[in-house]
Design an enzyme around this catalytic site. Structure first.
Site: not given
Ligand code: ARG
Length: 700
Positions: A139, A168, A170, A264, A524, A636, A655, A678
């Site tokens: 994101r 994310h 978090d 979240c 060669a 090489l 190659d 080729d």
């Molecule tokens: N549906 C939301 C999204 O996809 C969920 C967000 C969750 N938030 C977070 N901080 N992880 O954006």
């Protein structure tokens, strides 16, 4: 006891799963119960009110994910960096959050329009305020991190997310009080795990397993020693309790359907700044980058280099253009946990074109060679890119630029001279550049772009499609003709496959027509060429019929033997023993060639250089001043040649094996083109195209 912590929440009156922007939402559209969501949210609200003051923002119709206030922005003291949502589905939340922050008296920073960053969902402060952990990969863009560092004046440690379920930061990472860290290691790439391990001592890390991770155990609200989460396994509970944390579980299943849970649903809006961002063991250096930084992807690469090398960065000055593609300058403070890590990062940054700032007025560091052929330990390893070194307050251009050399400095009457030298040529007493101060590699913007564009278009799927091959052939034919007509230099590196695949007649044609000014190969190619010319076979296979000839396996030895009798290929031509083929044409048209070595005990030809050092020198001499190098099916020799060649020389590598082509285009310069096909076919197309250009259509 309510602490001074304030948390922002948004009531779920308009919450629902209305679209799919993460894997959790798939199959859950309109599947969440409004009633249960309200109930779960209220419980969370009540729980949190025991430990913090909760502020509420007015929910908005049409913006169902606004409940996830973690994504409003990132707060530090009275400053907030507002989110720029990646998905249009959430972008309408931005003005509502902006207004709330403004009303509360925050200084609000907004990122450039096309630079996604999703707030505290992707950026988490170390709980003692030492640094900011920032996630990227899904994101938020890595390019947003320098802005965070600048606006919040904080050290940023970037972590790359690799599992789409944990899109994310978090969702898989939660810094806790007293330096503890709750996290799901598998959600991060190796380098990020490395960085985490460097910054958080083992006894403070609480890694969780997948089951806890998918129950959003990392999506925890932490106030002092309290952790509030959806659900924790008995083993996780035990781990947390051992470390002195008290767990409060509160089911949030309705919100899991949208990909979020406790953390979240909250945003900590009081984040005091605590202490100095850098601990004393951490090293730092300032480097400067200049150019179309964002557009060329240079900032991305540089920061990536820092992060993947185990360091972190802080942007001191970012003179941004208005648009992403504008030229800009960035002064970046690089921090690394120790000297070795710093040295590695610095040399890579220098290779990317960065200049080390405090050293701008001081010279490159020089050290004397003590033993012939051996450089000082810390010597700077040269690249193919034009390089300058600062000697006696003067930037001087390095001569004989090549890869894998050392930079030797000599002091002549006209002033200091810098030159790339291979290790074996170093002499005791000579001065060599060490470290990475006072070195500047000049990288053109295009040398970065090629990675993403040209190389991609030629080799996108690993194998070039026929039309692509034709396009490349057209371009190479054009170049070859230009080079010939202006008296330039094109050099061919060829392997024996050129002969096996029937490319001989085409390569001889190129030589006859003056398109080739040098030929490089091994024993060669010459042997097979001569065998074909004398006996019509290549390694015993009849080249006209494509079948093995009885006793044909001896042919190549007979060919070698014949040439040995003459004393050299040139003598064989002169004596009328060798009357056609690639080597014959080289001799006849005065095209110098060099045959480097053979490990096979089958001769070798008298012309083959069995002393590899001499062969390398011979190669280097023939490549000097080349405008284009055509590498035909010889891994090489091509790689060897690639290393000896400075940036700016066009290289075409043909190659059938994509790995060889990729290896060469790893040089990352726009000048290298890879063609997976080729080689016999390629040469016939090339000759046809050249004939077309010069008005002589192929006669066969
Ligand atoms: N549906 C939301 C999204 O996809 C969920 C967000 C969750 N938030 C977070 N901080 N992880 O954006």
């Amino acid at each position: 006891m309510v602490s001074s912590v304030r948390i922002l929440m948004c009531p779920p009156h308009h919450y629902d799963v209305d679209y799919v922007i993460n894997p959790w939402m798939e199959g859950n559209i309109n599947r969440s119960s409004r009633e249960r969501a309200e109930e779960q949210w209220n419980t969370l609200h009540q729980v949190l009110k025991r430990y913090a003051t909760v502020d509420l923002i007015e929910p908005q119709i049409g913006w169902p994910d606004m409940v996830f206030t973690a994504n409003a922005g990132l707060v530090l003291e009275k400053t907030v960096v507002l989110s720029r949502f990646f998905h249009p589905e959430r972008q309408g939340e931005e003005p509502h959050f902006q207004k709330w922050f403004e009303d509360q008296g925050y200084t609000v920073h907004t990122l450039p329009k096309s630079l996604p960053f999703e707030g505290a969902g992707d950026a988490l402060l170390d709980r003692s305020g030492r640094w900011l952990w920032a996630g990227y990969g899904f994101r938020s863009e890595l390019d947003s991190h320098p802005y965070l560092a600048k606006w919040l004046d904080v050290e940023v440690l970037s972590l790359r997310l690799v599992d789409p379920r944990f899109y994310h930061l978090d969702t898989c990472f939660c810094p806790l009080s007293d330096g503890y860290l709750l996290y799901y290691p598998a959600a991060f790439d190796t380098y990020s795990n490395h960085l985490i391990e460097q910054r958080v001592p083992a006894e403070k890390r609480i890694p969780i397993d997948e089951v806890d991770a998918i129950n959003f155990a990392c999506n925890t609200v932490n106030v002092d020693r309290i952790v509030v989460m959806n659900q924790a396994s008995p083993s996780l509970k035990q781990a947390l309790e051992t470390h002195g944390f008290t767990i409060v579980e509160t089911p949030l299943t309705e919100f899991l359907k949208a990909g979020g849970a406790a953390k979240c649903l909250t945003l900590r809006v009081t984040e005091p700044r605590q202490g100095e961002p850098h601990s004393s063991s951490i090293q730092s250096r300032v480097v400067q980058l200049e150019g179309h930084l964002l557009d060329s992807g240079l900032v991305n690469r540089a920061l990536d280099t820092v992060v993947s090398g185990g360091g972190s960065f802080q942007v001191l000055n970012f003179d941004l253009g208005e648009q992403r593609q504008d030229a800009s300058t960035a002064d970046i403070k690089i921090s690394a946990p120790e000297t070795g890590v710093m040295a590695d990062i610095m040399s890579q940054l220098v290779d990317l074109g960065a200049v080390s700032l405090p050293q701008e007025t001081s010279s490159a560091q020089l050290e004397r060679v003590v033993q012939d052929g051996v450089a000082p330990d810390d010597f700077y390893v040269s690249t193919i890119y034009p390089t300058e070194v600062l000697v006696k307050d003067q930037w001087i251009r390095v001569q004989a630029q090549r890869m894998d050399g050392a930079i030797a400095i000599t002091h002549e009457n006209s002033g200091p001279v810098a030159r790339c030298k291979i290790l074996r040529d170093l002499k005791a007493g000579e001065e060599v550049v060490v470290g990475s101060d006072g070195i500047h590699t000049l990288r053109s913007e295009t040398s970065f772009k090629s990675k993403q564009t040209d190389e991609f278009s030629f080799m996108g799927a690993g194998v070039s499609s026929e039309r692509r091959v034709e396009l490349v052939v057209e371009q190479i034919a054009w170049d070859l003709r230009q080079i010939r007509d202006r008296g330039g230099k094109a050099v061919v590196t060829a392997g024996p496959v050129v002969i096996h695949t029937g490319g001989s007649e085409h390569l001889t044609h190129l030589i006859r027509q003056g398109y080739v000014q040098g030929l490089l190969g091994g024993n060669a190619i010459a042997v097979h060429d001569i065998e074909q010319s004398m006996m019509g076979t290549s390694l015993g296979v009849d080249m006209k019929r494509g079948t093995s000839v009885h006793g044909g396996h001896r042919h190549h030895l007979k060919a070698i033997n014949t040439i040995r009798r003459c004393g050299s290929i040139a003598n064989a031509v002169e004596e009328g023993v060798l009357t056609s083929g690639v080597m014959y044409e080289c001799v006849k048209n005065n095209v110098p060639f060099s045959l480097a070595g053979s490990i096979r005990d089958d001769g070798p030809l008298p012309d083959t250089k069995m002393n590899l050092i001499e062969a390398q020198e011979d190669y280097a001499r023939l490549i000097e001043g080349a405008d284009l190098i055509l590498m035909l099916s010889t891994m090489l020799h091509s790689i060897g040649v690639g290393n000896m060649t400075p940036a700016g020389v066009k290289m075409v590598c043909v190659d059938i094996n994509p790995a060889v082509v990729t290896k060469l285009s790893d040089r990352g310069s726009i000048e290298s083109i890879g063609v997976v096909t080729d080689v016999g076919l390629f040469l016939s197309l090339l000759v046809n195209q050249l004939n077309k250009l010069t008005g002589q259509y192929a006669q066969h």
